[in-house]
Design a protein around this motif. Structure first.
Motif, mmCIF file in Angstrom:
data_model
loop_
_atom_site.group_PDB
_atom_site.id
_atom_site.type_symbol
_atom_site.label_atom_id
_atom_site.label_comp_id
_atom_site.label_asym_id
_atom_site.label_seq_id
_atom_site.Cartn_x
_atom_site.Cartn_y
_atom_site.Cartn_z
ATOM 1 N N ALA A 124 3.989 5.453 4.422
ATOM 2 C CA ALA A 124 2.647 5.069 3.992
ATOM 3 C C ALA A 124 2.685 3.909 3.013
ATOM 4 O O ALA A 124 3.697 3.647 2.354
ATOM 5 C CB ALA A 124 1.952 6.259 3.342
ATOM 6 N N VAL A 125 1.553 3.221 2.918
ATOM 7 C CA VAL A 125 1.302 2.266 1.839
ATOM 8 C C VAL A 125 0.241 2.895 0.935
ATOM 9 O O VAL A 125 -0.852 3.249 1.400
ATOM 10 C CB VAL A 125 0.825 0.908 2.370
ATOM 11 C CG1 VAL A 125 0.508 -0.034 1.206
ATOM 12 C CG2 VAL A 125 1.868 0.291 3.295
ATOM 13 N N THR A 126 0.576 3.029 -0.352
ATOM 14 C CA THR A 126 -0.317 3.681 -1.315
ATOM 15 C C THR A 126 -0.727 2.668 -2.372
ATOM 16 O O THR A 126 0.122 2.037 -3.020
ATOM 17 C CB THR A 126 0.387 4.876 -1.981
ATOM 18 O OG1 THR A 126 0.821 5.786 -0.967
ATOM 19 C CG2 THR A 126 -0.555 5.585 -2.936
ATOM 20 N N LEU A 127 -2.049 2.519 -2.579
ATOM 21 C CA LEU A 127 -2.602 1.494 -3.455
ATOM 22 C C LEU A 127 -3.451 2.121 -4.555
ATOM 23 O O LEU A 127 -3.990 3.224 -4.382
ATOM 24 C CB LEU A 127 -3.458 0.518 -2.641
ATOM 25 C CG LEU A 127 -2.798 -0.093 -1.389
ATOM 26 C CD1 LEU A 127 -3.830 -0.873 -0.584
ATOM 27 C CD2 LEU A 127 -1.622 -0.970 -1.784
ATOM 28 N N THR A 184 -3.286 7.409 12.099
ATOM 29 C CA THR A 184 -4.647 6.863 12.112
ATOM 30 C C THR A 184 -5.298 6.725 10.746
ATOM 31 O O THR A 184 -6.359 6.111 10.632
ATOM 32 C CB THR A 184 -5.550 7.758 12.968
ATOM 33 O OG1 THR A 184 -5.591 9.075 12.376
ATOM 34 C CG2 THR A 184 -5.039 7.859 14.385
ATOM 35 N N SER A 185 -4.695 7.262 9.686
ATOM 36 C CA SER A 185 -5.404 7.426 8.424
ATOM 37 C C SER A 185 -5.427 6.148 7.581
ATOM 38 O O SER A 185 -4.379 5.641 7.162
ATOM 39 C CB SER A 185 -4.762 8.550 7.609
ATOM 40 O OG SER A 185 -5.391 8.685 6.365
ATOM 41 N N ILE A 186 -6.645 5.650 7.341
ATOM 42 C CA ILE A 186 -6.894 4.587 6.364
ATOM 43 C C ILE A 186 -8.025 5.091 5.472
ATOM 44 O O ILE A 186 -9.154 5.258 5.929
ATOM 45 C CB ILE A 186 -7.291 3.259 7.029
ATOM 46 C CG1 ILE A 186 -6.163 2.754 7.936
ATOM 47 C CG2 ILE A 186 -7.636 2.207 5.972
ATOM 48 C CD1 ILE A 186 -6.508 1.488 8.694
ATOM 49 N N THR A 187 -7.722 5.364 4.196
ATOM 50 C CA THR A 187 -8.716 5.967 3.306
ATOM 51 C C THR A 187 -8.834 5.169 2.006
ATOM 52 O O THR A 187 -7.904 4.478 1.591
ATOM 53 C CB THR A 187 -8.345 7.422 2.967
ATOM 54 O OG1 THR A 187 -7.052 7.450 2.344
ATOM 55 C CG2 THR A 187 -8.318 8.273 4.223
ATOM 56 N N MET A 193 9.075 -5.712 3.288
ATOM 57 C CA MET A 193 9.305 -5.037 4.570
ATOM 58 C C MET A 193 10.140 -3.800 4.268
ATOM 59 O O MET A 193 11.372 -3.863 4.199
ATOM 60 C CB MET A 193 10.035 -5.962 5.551
ATOM 61 C CG MET A 193 9.277 -7.245 5.853
ATOM 62 S SD MET A 193 10.167 -8.332 6.994
ATOM 63 C CE MET A 193 11.561 -8.835 5.973
ATOM 64 N N ALA A 194 9.459 -2.684 4.045
ATOM 65 C CA ALA A 194 10.139 -1.453 3.647
ATOM 66 C C ALA A 194 10.387 -0.573 4.857
ATOM 67 O O ALA A 194 9.491 -0.388 5.694
ATOM 68 C CB ALA A 194 9.309 -0.701 2.610
ATOM 69 N N ASN A 195 11.561 -0.013 4.925
ATOM 70 C CA ASN A 195 11.878 0.871 6.040
ATOM 71 C C ASN A 195 11.049 2.149 5.995
ATOM 72 O O ASN A 195 10.729 2.722 7.038
ATOM 73 C CB ASN A 195 13.360 1.219 6.030
ATOM 74 C CG ASN A 195 13.814 1.893 7.299
ATOM 75 O OD1 ASN A 195 13.391 1.534 8.393
ATOM 76 N ND2 ASN A 195 14.661 2.902 7.161
ATOM 77 N N VAL A 196 10.679 2.585 4.781
ATOM 78 C CA VAL A 196 9.899 3.823 4.656
ATOM 79 C C VAL A 196 8.508 3.518 4.102
ATOM 80 O O VAL A 196 7.564 3.353 4.861
ATOM 81 C CB VAL A 196 10.642 4.858 3.790
ATOM 82 C CG1 VAL A 196 9.834 6.178 3.740
ATOM 83 C CG2 VAL A 196 12.038 5.137 4.342
ATOM 84 N N SER A 197 8.362 3.393 2.784
ATOM 85 C CA SER A 197 7.023 3.316 2.207
ATOM 86 C C SER A 197 6.942 2.268 1.103
ATOM 87 O O SER A 197 7.959 1.786 0.599
ATOM 88 C CB SER A 197 6.615 4.683 1.637
ATOM 89 O OG SER A 197 7.496 5.060 0.585
ATOM 90 N N VAL A 198 5.684 1.938 0.720
ATOM 91 C CA VAL A 198 5.415 1.005 -0.374
ATOM 92 C C VAL A 198 4.320 1.610 -1.253
ATOM 93 O O VAL A 198 3.301 2.083 -0.736
ATOM 94 C CB VAL A 198 4.948 -0.373 0.144
ATOM 95 C CG1 VAL A 198 4.782 -1.340 -1.035
ATOM 96 C CG2 VAL A 198 5.908 -0.937 1.177
ATOM 97 N N THR A 199 4.544 1.534 -2.581
ATOM 98 C CA THR A 199 3.540 2.016 -3.529
ATOM 99 C C THR A 199 3.260 0.921 -4.545
ATOM 100 O O THR A 199 4.191 0.381 -5.153
ATOM 101 C CB THR A 199 4.033 3.278 -4.264
ATOM 102 O OG1 THR A 199 4.274 4.310 -3.307
ATOM 103 C CG2 THR A 199 2.999 3.754 -5.275
ATOM 104 N N ALA A 200 1.974 0.603 -4.740
ATOM 105 C CA ALA A 200 1.553 -0.342 -5.781
ATOM 106 C C ALA A 200 0.702 0.432 -6.785
ATOM 107 O O ALA A 200 -0.328 1.023 -6.419
ATOM 108 C CB ALA A 200 0.776 -1.496 -5.175
ATOM 109 N N ALA A 242 2.599 2.956 8.547
ATOM 110 C CA ALA A 242 2.929 3.706 9.759
ATOM 111 C C ALA A 242 2.244 5.066 9.767
ATOM 112 O O ALA A 242 1.631 5.452 10.759
ATOM 113 C CB ALA A 242 4.446 3.883 9.884
ATOM 114 N N SER A 243 2.343 5.797 8.658
ATOM 115 C CA SER A 243 1.736 7.130 8.607
ATOM 116 C C SER A 243 0.338 7.101 7.995
ATOM 117 O O SER A 243 -0.522 7.899 8.387
ATOM 118 C CB SER A 243 2.632 8.087 7.812
ATOM 119 O OG SER A 243 2.764 7.633 6.473
#
Length: 367
Positions: A207-210, A57-60, A184-191, A36-37
């Protein structure tokens, strides 16, 4: 480590919400990662599936990361996928668990079903065994933490297409873990570093952080999405009282999907009243006073049925009081018990007659 203890969820007395297949992800299904963010990557991550973000908009981090799919940054497709994710999240959260109070899932072997806990975690192995149509849905009220080196084993013909993790806040998959299912996380996911995912990492509001991960979105998922059903629960209060000869209406209401129908199973309604099985409306004009005890069942395709017993009180018909001076005929027409004059009316008539007699001259008498 102590064995996992499963606590049965409340049963027959409460309404149950169930699903007969996988959660419907809608347009979110092709995404390996959806944030989302932001979607942020470090290292040589490979995503086999689409990547999207909305409303930001951020995909980095791509490159060095590799996306073997389409990228959707704040476009209509990403926005719709987020909307469908919200629907899927709410569907999973609303299901009635077959077991609740879970915590660490390590060393558990779980049959298909819905499992709930507060902070769900895994520090070793979890086995899911079933058929290609079997579905597992995990509800974490707060966080999901998959420990370093943990793994999920799919046994029998169990499919990664049908494993879902609904997380109330955020999910973390630690280094080297081999994870299975759609988060399906209400806020964020970190791997974290080198964690692998056969499934999807979907975040509703954060955010999703990889970091150097392998993520493979399921494909060729043949089992159609399930239909949600919820057993009825009667939500209306006690019926109002009625009166003989007066129009009566009262509506019994019940929640449930599909919409419940209503049936009298014990006792009987007051004479003159009927129950509409579709709307739950009791209506008509009562003909007999008394107290009537009746049992109504609300039912649909889901179990258990809802049952309620009511005492419906019907009072006697109202009798209008006669006006002073009403004659016998008029009193009888107005519903008087015998047609007799009330004492006050009789006295008034007699007094009026005597006064007239005093004023009338006597016949045949000379003045």
């Amino acid at each position: 480590m102590a064995a996992l203890v499963l606590v049965a969820a409340p049963g027959a007395a409460t309404a149950d919400t169930t699903i007969d297949g996988p959660i419907d992800l809608g347009t979110a299904a092709p995404f390996g990662v959806l944030g989302a963010s932001a979607v942020t990557n470090t290292g040589l991550t490979v995503i086999n599936g689409d990547v999207g973000v909305s409303p930001e908009t951020s995909i980095t981090g791509f490159p060095p990361g590799v996306i073997n799919g389409d990228v959707h940054a704040t476009d209509e497709i990403a926005a719709q996928a987020q909307a469908d994710l919200t629907t899927a999240y709410n569907t999973a959260a609303g299901l009635t668990p077959m077991a609740s109070g879970l915590g660490d899932l390590t060393d558990a072997s779980l049959v298909p079903g819905v499992y709930a806990g507060g902070e769900l975690s895994l520090t070793g192995s979890l086995t899911l065994e079933g058929t290609a149509e079997s579905v597992w849905i995990f509800q974490a009220a707060s966080t999901l933490t998959i420990g370093a080196g943990s793994n999920i084993i799919m046994a029998g013909e169990a499919s990664v297409c049908n494993v879902f993790w609904q997380v109330g806040t955020s999910a973390t998959i630690r280094s080297g873990a081999q994870f299975v299912g759609t988060v399906m996380a209400n806020v964020s996911v970190t791997a974290l570093t080198t964690a692998s995912v056969e499934g999807r990492l979907l975040a509703r509001t954060g955010a999703v952080t990889l970091d150097t991960n392998l993520i493979t979105a399921p494909t060729e998922c043949d089992t159609p999405p399930g239909t949600v059903t919820s057993s009825p629960e009667i939500t209306s209060g006690s019926p109002t009282a009625g009166q003989v000869g007066t129009d009566y209406t009262y509506t019994i209401t019940a929640s449930g999907t599909p919409t419940p129908t209503y049936t009298v199973t014990e006792g009987s309604l007051p004479p003159g009243l009927t129950l509409d099985s579709t709307t739950g409306v009791i209506s008509g004009r009562p003909t007999t006073a008394g107290t009537y005890t009746v049992t109504v069942v609300a039912s649909n395709e889901a179990s258990p049925d809802a049952v309620a017993s009511y005492d419906i009180v019907i009072g006697a018909a109202a009798v209008a009081a006669p006006l002073p001076g009403t004659g016998a005929a008029e009193l009888a027409e107005s519903g008087g018990a015998t047609g007799m004059w009330p004492l006050a009316a009789f006295a008034a008539v007699v007094a009026g007659g005597m006064l007239a007699l005093r004023r009338r001259p006597a016949r045949g008498v000379n003045a």
